[in-house]
Design a protein around this motif. Structure first.
Motif, PDB file in Angstrom:
ATOM      1  N   ALA A 287       0.535  -0.902  -0.111  1.00  9.65           N
ATOM      2  CA  ALA A 287       0.391   0.052  -0.348  1.00  9.65           C
ATOM      3  C   ALA A 287       0.688   0.747  -0.595  1.00  9.65           C
ATOM      4  O   ALA A 287       0.430   2.458  -0.301  1.00  9.65           O
ATOM      5  CB  ALA A 287      -1.114  -0.273   1.047  1.00  9.65           C
TER       6      ALA A 287
ATOM      7  N   PHE B  31       1.469   2.950  -3.541  1.00 10.27           N
ATOM      8  CA  PHE B  31       0.104   3.670  -3.685  1.00 10.27           C
ATOM      9  C   PHE B  31       0.231   5.284  -3.845  1.00 10.27           C
ATOM     10  O   PHE B  31       0.106   5.330  -4.455  1.00 10.27           O
ATOM     11  CB  PHE B  31      -1.054   2.639  -3.045  1.00 10.27           C
ATOM     12  CG  PHE B  31      -2.402   3.519  -3.421  1.00 10.27           C
ATOM     13  CD1 PHE B  31      -2.764   3.324  -5.192  1.00 10.27           C
ATOM     14  CD2 PHE B  31      -2.509   4.720  -3.191  1.00 10.27           C
ATOM     15  CE1 PHE B  31      -3.867   3.699  -5.400  1.00 10.27           C
ATOM     16  CE2 PHE B  31      -4.255   5.346  -3.459  1.00 10.27           C
ATOM     17  CZ  PHE B  31      -4.824   4.623  -4.559  1.00 10.27           C
ATOM     18  N   TRP B  32       0.489   4.883  -2.712  1.00 11.53           N
ATOM     19  CA  TRP B  32       1.136   6.620  -2.149  1.00 11.53           C
ATOM     20  C   TRP B  32       1.938   7.496  -2.661  1.00 11.53           C
ATOM     21  O   TRP B  32       1.693   8.357  -3.444  1.00 11.53           O
ATOM     22  CB  TRP B  32       0.812   6.432  -0.396  1.00 11.53           C
ATOM     23  CG  TRP B  32      -0.452   6.444  -0.083  1.00 11.53           C
ATOM     24  CD1 TRP B  32      -0.236   4.586   0.920  1.00 11.53           C
ATOM     25  CD2 TRP B  32      -2.030   6.447   0.053  1.00 11.53           C
ATOM     26  NE1 TRP B  32      -1.601   4.778   1.798  1.00 11.53           N
ATOM     27  CE2 TRP B  32      -2.335   6.063   0.238  1.00 11.53           C
ATOM     28  CE3 TRP B  32      -2.892   8.109  -0.992  1.00 11.53           C
ATOM     29  CZ2 TRP B  32      -4.312   6.306   0.877  1.00 11.53           C
ATOM     30  CZ3 TRP B  32      -3.559   8.034  -0.892  1.00 11.53           C
ATOM     31  CH2 TRP B  32      -4.699   7.167   0.436  1.00 11.53           C
TER      32      TRP B  32
ATOM     33  N   SER C 228      -0.933  -1.693  -7.255  1.00 12.74           N
ATOM     34  CA  SER C 228      -0.237  -0.904  -5.675  1.00 12.74           C
ATOM     35  C   SER C 228       0.488   0.415  -7.258  1.00 12.74           C
ATOM     36  O   SER C 228       0.034   1.209  -6.665  1.00 12.74           O
ATOM     37  CB  SER C 228       0.276  -0.974  -5.081  1.00 12.74           C
ATOM     38  OG  SER C 228      -0.181  -1.769  -3.572  1.00 12.74           O
ATOM     39  N   SER C 229       1.194  -0.149  -7.973  1.00 16.94           N
ATOM     40  CA  SER C 229       1.838   0.697  -8.527  1.00 16.94           C
ATOM     41  C   SER C 229       1.295   1.162  -9.865  1.00 16.94           C
ATOM     42  O   SER C 229       1.159   3.016 -10.181  1.00 16.94           O
ATOM     43  CB  SER C 229       3.116   0.257  -9.453  1.00 16.94           C
ATOM     44  OG  SER C 229       4.190  -0.091  -8.125  1.00 16.94           O
TER      45      SER C 229
ATOM     46  N   GLY D  41      -1.907   3.537  -8.532  1.00 14.48           N
ATOM     47  CA  GLY D  41      -1.468   4.696  -7.712  1.00 14.48           C
ATOM     48  C   GLY D  41      -1.449   5.618  -8.628  1.00 14.48           C
ATOM     49  O   GLY D  41      -1.117   7.599  -9.104  1.00 14.48           O
TER      50      GLY D  41
END
Length: 498
Positions: free
Chosen positions: A30, A33-34, A254-255, A258
């Motif tokens: 996660a 993601f950010w 996530s990549s 994001g």
């Protein structure tokens, strides 16, 4: 070696490019993601979207499709490279030593460093344009960069100072800042985007005819080159602190999500705006061009959001560039390598703003050209990942002839031959434009369907991947006992700074 403290904004990362021991890997997918969401809420997505309408003549639905495939798709590749970072605990170009050899790896590393420095120069110049617009609002007037060189230099200096502060702190601080800044600057972007939508010429959008499929394919290449391809090796840089138990699919998702979510929104908005004003794509100051669409009360939050987005992208880029500089052979601490990189970007930004006559023309040419060797590197690296599950931590840091990845004369000739062959083929289909209609370089096959469709990058990837696979991939670089050394022992096996 000091371990990064999760959630710390004051801890300075002391680790350079040496692999992270297993007991220090506490990250989870996660976080990526950010990291990638924040890095891609930059205002540069708007002119990229504008190019799809102004230059490729796509309608809005085609532009959105291109954004999804080009942006989210290319960042899925970044996610795949993140899996290598989780496996080896080292930056992408450091892991690449196992593929190309201790000396052979210098070629891809140098090209990647050029790409990073180029993006940082573009970010810095664009951010300085943002600050000039803010200064203009305060002064109650407007001016160009060349009219006020002192303020231009001040804007460049402020942005670089803020970039260095975060990049200098390192991995742990970046994780915290990217997460919380996503909410702050993401909210500002939503507010501004809603207002900009009111300026869309919906009649022009609805009446735009569909472009041929070749233009769609070309658009995917432009967006991929301008987004995920340039970040290729950075996936491993940010994933090297991930837990060994992190699932590959989660890292990839996530990549892709994001980066894909903000990029698709911004690129689509840029395409919508350009339908009524094609000049947005070729504006010398795209920030100022959009600023003119807004009243003062909305211009301020827009400019703040633009500045924040560029900063979030740039400090991640500078952090990665510092690691790449160390991999290239600069013998210094990571924090000093960051300083070397920003000096280069300062000079580049000064040139773009105070000397050059055009900004985004050279930018698009630059990223499109460097996409060829970077795509070639990705093709070889990804095929190598199929046959390699582990990396020797000590071997990655040992550049002597006795090192695990020395191979012949410091080069893995199978990987190097595949990389060079892919670059040559890609350049055969490539044309590089200068100012106006001038052509700086034209490959022998640039006027064929592949060249005219802008899919030289597809040919590049295909040739690199197929050639390396036919030559055996990672079969002779091994997954044997020496390479299966657990990274928990890396702190013992590797001398810091070597």
């Amino acid at each position: 070696m000091s371990t990064p403290k999760s959630g710390s904004l004051t801890h300075v990362e002391q680790r350079g490019i040496e692999p992270v021991p297993g007991n220090e890997r506490t990250g989870h997918p996660a976080q990526l993601f950010w990291v990638w969401f924040a890095a891609n809420i930059s205002i540069l997505g708007l002119p990229l979207g504008a190019t799809l309408v102004a230059f490729q003549m796509l309608n809005i639905w085609q532009a959105i499709l291109v954004a999804v495939l080009g942006a989210a798709g290319s960042f899925a590749v970044v996610g795949i490279v993140s899996v290598a970072g989780r496996r080896g605990g080292a930056p992408g170009l450091t892991l690449s030593r196992a593929v190309f050899g201790s000396r052979g790896n210098m070629g891809p590393t140098f090209i990647t460093l050029l790409s990073r420095l180029g993006w940082e120069t573009v970010n810095t110049a664009t951010a300085a344009f943002v600050l000039l617009s803010l200064f203009g609002i305060i002064a109650g007037t407007s001016f160009s960069a060349k009219e006020v060189p002192g303020l231009t230099l001040l804007g460049i200096g402020i942005f670089i100072l803020l970039t260095v502060l975060v990049s200098w702190l390192g991995h742990s601080a970046i994780l915290v800042i990217q997460k919380w800044a996503t909410w702050i600057f993401g909210a500002l972007n939503v507010v501004v985007s809603v207002f900009l939508i009111t300026h869309v010429d919906w009649t022009a959008v609805g009446s735009a005819p569909a472009a041929p499929m070749s233009a769609v394919v070309t658009g995917i290449g432009v967006i991929a080159a301008g987004t995920g391809i340039g970040w290729g090796s950075t996936g491993a840089d940010m994933a090297r602190y991930q837990k060994k138990s992190s699932k590959a699919l989660h890292l990839i998702a996530s990549s892709a999500a994001g980066a894909g979510i903000p990029l698709v929104v911004l690129i689509a908005l840029g395409a919508l705006l350009a339908a009524g004003d094609p000049n947005l794509a070729s504006a010398g100051d795209p920030v100022g061009a959009i600023r003119e669409m807004l009243p003062t009360w909305m211009a301020v939050p827009y400019l703040i959001a633009a500045f924040g987005g560029l900063l979030l992208s740039n400090h991640l880029s500078v952090y990665a560039a510092g690691l790449t500089t160390l991999t290239l052979g600069l013998r210094t601490k990571r924090i000093y390598a960051v300083g070397v990189d920003v000096v280069v970007t300062f000079v580049g930004a000064v040139y773009f703003m105070l000397i050059a006559d055009n900004f985004y023309g050279p930018f698009i040419t630059f990223i499109s050209l460097l996409a060829i060797p970077i795509t070639a590197w990705l093709s070889v690296f990804l095929v190598d990942m199929i046959g390699r599950r582990t990396y020797d931590p000590a071997g990655l840091m040992d550049l002597s002839p006795a090192g695990r990845y020395w191979y012949k004369a410091g080069v893995s000739w199978r990987a190097m031959a595949s990389w060079l062959a892919a670059i040559i083929v890609g350049l055969l289909f490539t044309v590089v434009h200068g100012s106006g209609s001038d052509i700086l370089f034209a490959g022998w096959l640039h006027d064929t369907w592949i060249g005219e469709s802008g899919v030289a990058w597809v040919a590049t990837f295909t040739v690199g991947a197929v050639t390396y696979a036919l030559l055996g991939g990672a079969k002779s670089t091994g997954t044997g006992s020496r390479e299966s050394v657990d990274n928990d022992r890396a702190g013992v096996l590797i001398k810091a700074g070597r």
